[in-house]
Design a protein around this motif. Structure first.
Motif: not given
Length: 107
Positions: A35-61
């Motif tokens: 993903n090329h414009a930033g990413a946020e994964l915040v305050a979630n309840n996730i039963g499985g695994s999380v993988q974050v790869s290849g993220t670039t760029g920035t978000g609006p704040f």
């Protein structure tokens, strides 16, 4: 849940500055890849695994200068690789049942 190749900011929960309540993803995993414009994964309840790869760029704040993986409860593992800049938890650790590897080893 998969988000791959987004050209806009990826937002999955953030009750703070983005006013988006956390989510309950009770089954399955979360994969955020190339993903090329930033990413946020915040305050979630996730039963499985999380993988974050290849993220670039920035978000609006100003706080969105790198991928934010913040204050989630993760039932599986947390793995990150190839994110520029590396992800951060912005001082709010995640609760992870499984392993933490790569760029997310300390998150």
């Amino acid at each position: 849940m998969q988000v791959n190749g987004a050209t806009g900011f990826v937002l999955i929960g953030d009750p703070g500055d983005d006013h988006c309540p956390g989510n309950r993803i009770t089954t399955g995993s979360v994969q955020l890849t190339n993903n090329h414009a930033g990413a946020e994964l915040v305050a979630n309840n996730i039963g499985g695994s999380v993988q974050v790869s290849g993220t670039t760029g920035t978000g609006p704040f100003p706080a969105d200068s790198s991928a934010g993986i913040v204050g989630n409860t993760i039932g599986g593992s947390l793995a990150c690789a190839g994110n520029v800049p590396p992800p951060t938890n912005r001082g709010t650790p995640n609760t992870v049942t499984g392993s933490r590897t790569g760029q997310c080893a300390a998150l």
